[in-house]
Design a protein around this motif. Sequence first.
Motif, PDB file in Angstrom:
ATOM      1  N   GLU A 124       0.819  -1.142  -0.040  1.00 11.26           N
ATOM      2  CA  GLU A 124       0.190  -0.188  -0.026  1.00 11.26           C
ATOM      3  C   GLU A 124       0.720   1.252   0.119  1.00 11.26           C
ATOM      4  O   GLU A 124       0.214   2.504  -0.158  1.00 11.26           O
ATOM      5  CB  GLU A 124      -0.977  -0.076   1.181  1.00 11.26           C
ATOM      6  CG  GLU A 124      -1.675  -1.180   1.469  1.00 11.26           C
ATOM      7  CD  GLU A 124      -2.666  -1.156   2.676  1.00 11.26           C
ATOM      8  OE1 GLU A 124      -2.450  -0.224   3.545  1.00 11.26           O
ATOM      9  OE2 GLU A 124      -3.459  -1.996   2.842  1.00 11.26           O
ATOM     10  N   GLN A 125       2.006   1.088   0.262  1.00 15.54           N
ATOM     11  CA  GLN A 125       3.199   2.198   0.181  1.00 15.54           C
ATOM     12  C   GLN A 125       2.560   3.219   1.111  1.00 15.54           C
ATOM     13  O   GLN A 125       2.624   4.533   0.689  1.00 15.54           O
ATOM     14  CB  GLN A 125       3.366   2.816  -1.393  1.00 15.54           C
ATOM     15  CG  GLN A 125       3.828   1.809  -2.231  1.00 15.54           C
ATOM     16  CD  GLN A 125       4.029   2.390  -3.507  1.00 15.54           C
ATOM     17  OE1 GLN A 125       3.797   3.729  -4.029  1.00 15.54           O
ATOM     18  NE2 GLN A 125       4.540   1.565  -4.540  1.00 15.54           N
ATOM     19  N   ARG A 126       2.550   3.147   2.392  1.00 11.67           N
ATOM     20  CA  ARG A 126       2.172   3.865   3.527  1.00 11.67           C
ATOM     21  C   ARG A 126       2.554   3.203   4.921  1.00 11.67           C
ATOM     22  O   ARG A 126       2.569   2.118   5.082  1.00 11.67           O
ATOM     23  CB  ARG A 126       0.591   3.990   3.673  1.00 11.67           C
ATOM     24  CG  ARG A 126      -0.206   2.747   3.942  1.00 11.67           C
ATOM     25  CD  ARG A 126      -1.464   3.381   3.802  1.00 11.67           C
ATOM     26  NE  ARG A 126      -2.544   2.162   4.249  1.00 11.67           N
ATOM     27  CZ  ARG A 126      -2.736   2.012   5.719  1.00 11.67           C
ATOM     28  NH1 ARG A 126      -2.453   2.794   6.543  1.00 11.67           N
ATOM     29  NH2 ARG A 126      -3.570   0.952   5.964  1.00 11.67           N
ATOM     30  N   ASN A 127       2.980   4.109   5.788  1.00 11.02           N
ATOM     31  CA  ASN A 127       3.143   3.825   7.148  1.00 11.02           C
ATOM     32  C   ASN A 127       1.806   3.390   7.860  1.00 11.02           C
ATOM     33  O   ASN A 127       0.695   3.956   7.854  1.00 11.02           O
ATOM     34  CB  ASN A 127       3.582   5.083   7.971  1.00 11.02           C
ATOM     35  CG  ASN A 127       5.045   5.279   7.768  1.00 11.02           C
ATOM     36  OD1 ASN A 127       5.623   5.438   6.638  1.00 11.02           O
ATOM     37  ND2 ASN A 127       5.964   4.925   8.665  1.00 11.02           N
ATOM     38  N   VAL A 128       1.958   2.207   8.489  1.00 10.08           N
ATOM     39  CA  VAL A 128       0.671   1.493   9.070  1.00 10.08           C
ATOM     40  C   VAL A 128       0.681   1.880  10.627  1.00 10.08           C
ATOM     41  O   VAL A 128      -0.229   1.788  11.526  1.00 10.08           O
ATOM     42  CB  VAL A 128       0.341   0.019   8.731  1.00 10.08           C
ATOM     43  CG1 VAL A 128       0.025  -0.086   7.627  1.00 10.08           C
ATOM     44  CG2 VAL A 128       1.608  -0.586   9.175  1.00 10.08           C
ATOM     45  N   TYR A 129       2.105   2.296  11.160  1.00 15.44           N
ATOM     46  CA  TYR A 129       2.434   2.511  12.526  1.00 15.44           C
ATOM     47  C   TYR A 129       3.627   3.334  12.480  1.00 15.44           C
ATOM     48  O   TYR A 129       4.758   3.236  11.745  1.00 15.44           O
ATOM     49  CB  TYR A 129       2.596   1.285  13.367  1.00 15.44           C
ATOM     50  CG  TYR A 129       3.007   1.443  14.761  1.00 15.44           C
ATOM     51  CD1 TYR A 129       2.296   1.873  15.626  1.00 15.44           C
ATOM     52  CD2 TYR A 129       4.487   1.568  15.158  1.00 15.44           C
ATOM     53  CE1 TYR A 129       2.670   2.381  17.128  1.00 15.44           C
ATOM     54  CE2 TYR A 129       4.819   1.726  16.155  1.00 15.44           C
ATOM     55  CZ  TYR A 129       4.112   2.113  17.357  1.00 15.44           C
ATOM     56  OH  TYR A 129       4.448   2.424  18.614  1.00 15.44           O
ATOM     57  N   VAL A 130       3.337   4.332  13.464  1.00 12.72           N
ATOM     58  CA  VAL A 130       4.791   5.084  13.867  1.00 12.72           C
ATOM     59  C   VAL A 130       4.635   5.534  15.323  1.00 12.72           C
ATOM     60  O   VAL A 130       3.425   5.913  15.626  1.00 12.72           O
ATOM     61  CB  VAL A 130       4.805   6.585  13.062  1.00 12.72           C
ATOM     62  CG1 VAL A 130       3.689   7.258  13.208  1.00 12.72           C
ATOM     63  CG2 VAL A 130       6.120   7.055  13.187  1.00 12.72           C
ATOM     64  N   ASN A 131       5.660   5.535  16.140  1.00 14.25           N
ATOM     65  CA  ASN A 131       5.582   5.873  17.556  1.00 14.25           C
ATOM     66  C   ASN A 131       5.682   7.395  17.603  1.00 14.25           C
ATOM     67  O   ASN A 131       5.861   7.946  16.603  1.00 14.25           O
ATOM     68  CB  ASN A 131       6.814   5.102  18.382  1.00 14.25           C
ATOM     69  CG  ASN A 131       8.250   5.551  18.048  1.00 14.25           C
ATOM     70  OD1 ASN A 131       8.578   6.394  16.925  1.00 14.25           O
ATOM     71  ND2 ASN A 131       9.173   5.251  18.911  1.00 14.25           N
ATOM     72  N   ARG A 132       5.699   7.806  18.881  1.00 13.73           N
ATOM     73  CA  ARG A 132       5.563   9.204  19.191  1.00 13.73           C
ATOM     74  C   ARG A 132       6.766   9.700  18.742  1.00 13.73           C
ATOM     75  O   ARG A 132       6.611  11.216  18.886  1.00 13.73           O
ATOM     76  CB  ARG A 132       5.313   9.254  20.779  1.00 13.73           C
ATOM     77  CG  ARG A 132       3.804   8.989  20.964  1.00 13.73           C
ATOM     78  CD  ARG A 132       3.324   9.115  22.740  1.00 13.73           C
ATOM     79  NE  ARG A 132       2.162   8.895  22.787  1.00 13.73           N
ATOM     80  CZ  ARG A 132       1.731   8.621  24.105  1.00 13.73           C
ATOM     81  NH1 ARG A 132       2.263   9.235  25.055  1.00 13.73           N
ATOM     82  NH2 ARG A 132       0.302   8.249  24.200  1.00 13.73           N
ATOM     83  N   GLU A 133       7.957   9.155  18.533  1.00 13.85           N
ATOM     84  CA  GLU A 133       9.362   9.913  18.564  1.00 13.85           C
ATOM     85  C   GLU A 133       9.230  10.723  17.195  1.00 13.85           C
ATOM     86  O   GLU A 133       9.679  11.698  16.776  1.00 13.85           O
ATOM     87  CB  GLU A 133      10.303   9.089  18.285  1.00 13.85           C
ATOM     88  CG  GLU A 133      11.674   9.532  18.164  1.00 13.85           C
ATOM     89  CD  GLU A 133      12.025  10.412  19.213  1.00 13.85           C
ATOM     90  OE1 GLU A 133      13.082  11.085  18.969  1.00 13.85           O
ATOM     91  OE2 GLU A 133      11.589  10.153  20.324  1.00 13.85           O
ATOM     92  N   ILE A 134       8.056  10.551  16.315  1.00 12.03           N
ATOM     93  CA  ILE A 134       7.706  11.277  15.116  1.00 12.03           C
ATOM     94  C   ILE A 134       7.677  12.643  15.310  1.00 12.03           C
ATOM     95  O   ILE A 134       7.950  13.589  14.516  1.00 12.03           O
ATOM     96  CB  ILE A 134       6.714  10.591  14.250  1.00 12.03           C
ATOM     97  CG1 ILE A 134       6.824  11.364  12.807  1.00 12.03           C
ATOM     98  CG2 ILE A 134       5.322  10.671  14.855  1.00 12.03           C
ATOM     99  CD1 ILE A 134       7.610  10.922  11.782  1.00 12.03           C
TER     100      ILE A 134
END
Length: 226
Positions: free
Chosen positions: A42-52
Amino acid sequence: LCVLEDTTERKASQQELADSQRFFSRILDASPNLIYIYNLVEQRNVYVNREITELLGYTSEQVSAFGSTLFEHILHPEDAERVVQHHARFAMNNDVAELEIEYRMQNSDGEWRWLRSRDVAFARDGQGRVTEILGFSENITAARVVEEELAQQRERLDRTLTSVIDIAGNIVEMRDPYTAGHQRRVAELAVWMAQDLGMSESEVADIKVAGLLHDVGKAGVPTEIL
């Protein structure tokens, strides 16, 4: 007519799963590194932590909202092709275990940040092809800035050295026109021989300087003797 079903065990399992997810989410959010899961299909982030948020100024919800256009918005154009090839290596090689890549991303204030990411296969489809990767990114902006400054300093020193060598060579040639151009020809021949002998780049550079300056002692010899 009423049919009753005891869902106590299922509810307890759901609560246990929710508690477990919150527990792991707190652990991931406490990490000093940016952690993400990227879906290659799908070429997308499905999860990212709060450090973003700390690193780029975006919330995880904003990153999710970008969807497949994430890289179009915040990835440096010069790094786009390398990132595409990086992902393609996972898709084309089922046996790949871990890959690293460095690239630039733009934060919410418009500033560029250098990141170094280490990605591993996280999920596969029925044919064993990698569909999701788990990534760990660290901010290396400060280190890259230092590297660029050192490279600029080396370039300035090289230009200065070249100027000094040219001046010294010109002085010798002015005092002894007979050998005009001789030093440069000696340097060229010496460089060719050094390269043919398989010497390192630094050794070849030293030999070139030696060739250009090998007659510098003539600057102290009386013209009559020359």
